[in-house]
Design an enzyme around this catalytic site. Structure first.
Site, short mmCIF file in Angstrom:
data_model
loop_
_atom_site.label_atom_id
_atom_site.label_comp_id
_atom_site.label_asym_id
_atom_site.label_seq_id
_atom_site.Cartn_x
_atom_site.Cartn_y
_atom_site.Cartn_z
N THR A 1 0.89 -1.17 0.00
CA THR A 1 0.00 0.00 0.00
C THR A 1 0.92 1.21 0.00
O THR A 1 2.12 1.09 0.17
CB THR A 1 -0.86 0.04 1.28
OG1 THR A 1 0.02 0.12 2.41
CG2 THR A 1 -1.74 -1.19 1.42
N ALA B 1 3.36 -1.42 5.05
CA ALA B 1 2.67 -0.26 5.63
C ALA B 1 3.67 0.88 5.67
O ALA B 1 4.73 0.78 6.30
CB ALA B 1 2.19 -0.61 7.04
N VAL C 1 7.57 -2.71 7.27
CA VAL C 1 7.55 -1.24 7.35
C VAL C 1 8.15 -0.67 6.07
O VAL C 1 9.29 -0.97 5.69
CB VAL C 1 8.31 -0.75 8.60
CG1 VAL C 1 8.31 0.78 8.64
CG2 VAL C 1 7.70 -1.33 9.87
N LYS C 2 7.35 0.16 5.42
CA LYS C 2 7.78 0.75 4.14
C LYS C 2 8.37 2.13 4.41
O LYS C 2 7.72 3.00 5.00
CB LYS C 2 6.54 0.85 3.23
CG LYS C 2 6.85 0.88 1.76
CD LYS C 2 5.54 0.77 0.99
CE LYS C 2 5.73 0.88 -0.48
NZ LYS C 2 4.45 0.99 -1.19
N VAL C 3 9.61 2.30 3.95
CA VAL C 3 10.38 3.51 4.27
C VAL C 3 10.88 4.14 2.98
O VAL C 3 11.42 3.44 2.12
CB VAL C 3 11.59 3.12 5.17
CG1 VAL C 3 12.43 4.33 5.50
CG2 VAL C 3 11.14 2.40 6.43
#
Ligand code: E4P
Length: 221
Positions: free
Chosen positions: A27, A60, A86-88
Site C-alpha cells: 500500500t 505499511a 515497514v515501508k520507508v
C-alpha cells in the site's frame, strides 16, 4: 517469484487471495487515500484487516520524513501484526531508519527507488525488500526494466539478500519481463495479475472441447 497486489482495496485483496497466488500486499498513502482511509486509528485498523486476509507481507508506509518520527511510526506499525513490513522512503533519514529496523529484526521495504545507486544503499542498510518503480520510470521515457536488470546484477555480484520487489508494475508484460530478469517479487494491480490468465487459444480450445463433449454425450445412447 512472489506476487504482491498493490492496493488498499479490500475486495481486490480478497479476490487475489482467493485466486490462491497472492504472497502479499503493498500500500502507499495515495492508495489508502483512494479508499477514503484517513486518521491514524482508521489507518491502523485497515492494515489489521488486510493482515487478517492475507498470509504475510503487508507493506505499511511511514509518513514521517525525520529519523525519530520514522522509528516511532515504524515500531507502532510493526506491532499491528507480525505480517507487517515497514515501508520507508529512499531518503537519507530513511536509510538510517532501515538500518535501525534491520538491527531490531523488523522487516522493511525501501520505496521510491529509481536508481541502482539507491538500491545498493538500501541493500547495505539491510532492507528486506527494495522497490524500484518500473512503471513510473517508463512514464518518463526511461527503461524501468533495465533498472531491474542492473539491480539484479549488483545484488548477485555481492550476494545481497535484499529482495528485488519490482513495483509500479502496470501490465502483464511487465510481470513476465521481471520474471525473466529474476526479480524476486512484483507488485501490481489485480488487472495485471488476472491478465496473465488470458489467451485466445485457451478460450477457443476450451469452447471446442466442451462442444465436442456435448456432441458425444448427445449421440450416446
Ligand atoms: C509501490 O509499492 C507503490 O505502491 C506502487 O507500486 C506505485 O505504483 P504506481 O506508479 O502505479 O502508482
Amino acid at each position: 517469484m512472489k506476487f504482491f497486489i498493490d492496493t488498499a482495496n479490500l475486495d481486490q485483496i480478497r479476490e487475489a487471495q482467493n485466486l490462491g497466488v497472492l504472497d502479499g500486499v503493498t500500500t502507499n498513502p495515495s492508495l489508502m487515500a483512494k479508499e477514503g482511509i484517513s486518521g491514524e486509528e482508521n489507518v491502523m485498523k485497515h492494515y489489521k484487516t488486510i493482515c487478517d486476509i492475507v498470509d504475510d507481507n503487508v507493506s505499511a508506509e511511514v509518513i514521517s520524513t525525520d529519523y525519530e518520527g520514522m522509528i516511532a511510526e515504524g515500531e507502532k506499525l510493526a506491532k499491528i501484526d507480525p505480517k507487517i513490513v515497514v515501508k520507508v522512503p529512499m531518503i537519507k533519514e530513511g536509510v538510517r531508519a532501515i538500518k535501525y529496523f534491520s538491527s531490531k529484526g523488523i522487516r522493511t521495504n525501501c520505496t521510491l527507488v529509481f536508481s541502482a545507486g539507491q538500491a545498493l544503499l538500501a541493500a547495505k542498510a539491510g532492507a528486506t525488500y527494495v522497490s524500484p518503480f518500473v512503471g513510473r520510470l517508463d512514464d518518463i521515457s526511461t527503461d524501468g526494466l533495465a533498472l531491474i536488470e542492473d539491480i539484479r546484477l549488483i545484488y548477485d555480484n555481492y550476494g545481497y539478500e535484499t529482495q528485488i520487489l519490482a513495483a509500479s508494475v502496470r501490465h502483464p508484460m511487465h510481470i513476465i519481463e521481471c520474471a525473466k530478469i529474476g526479480a524476486d517479487v512484483m507488485t501490481g494491480p489485480l488487472s495485471a495479475i488476472t491478465a496473465l490468465l488470458k489467451h485466445p487459444l485457451t478460450d477457443s480450445g476450451l469452447a471446442q472441447f466442451l462442444a465436442d463433449h456435448a456432441k458425444a454425450a448427445g449421440t450416446q445412447k
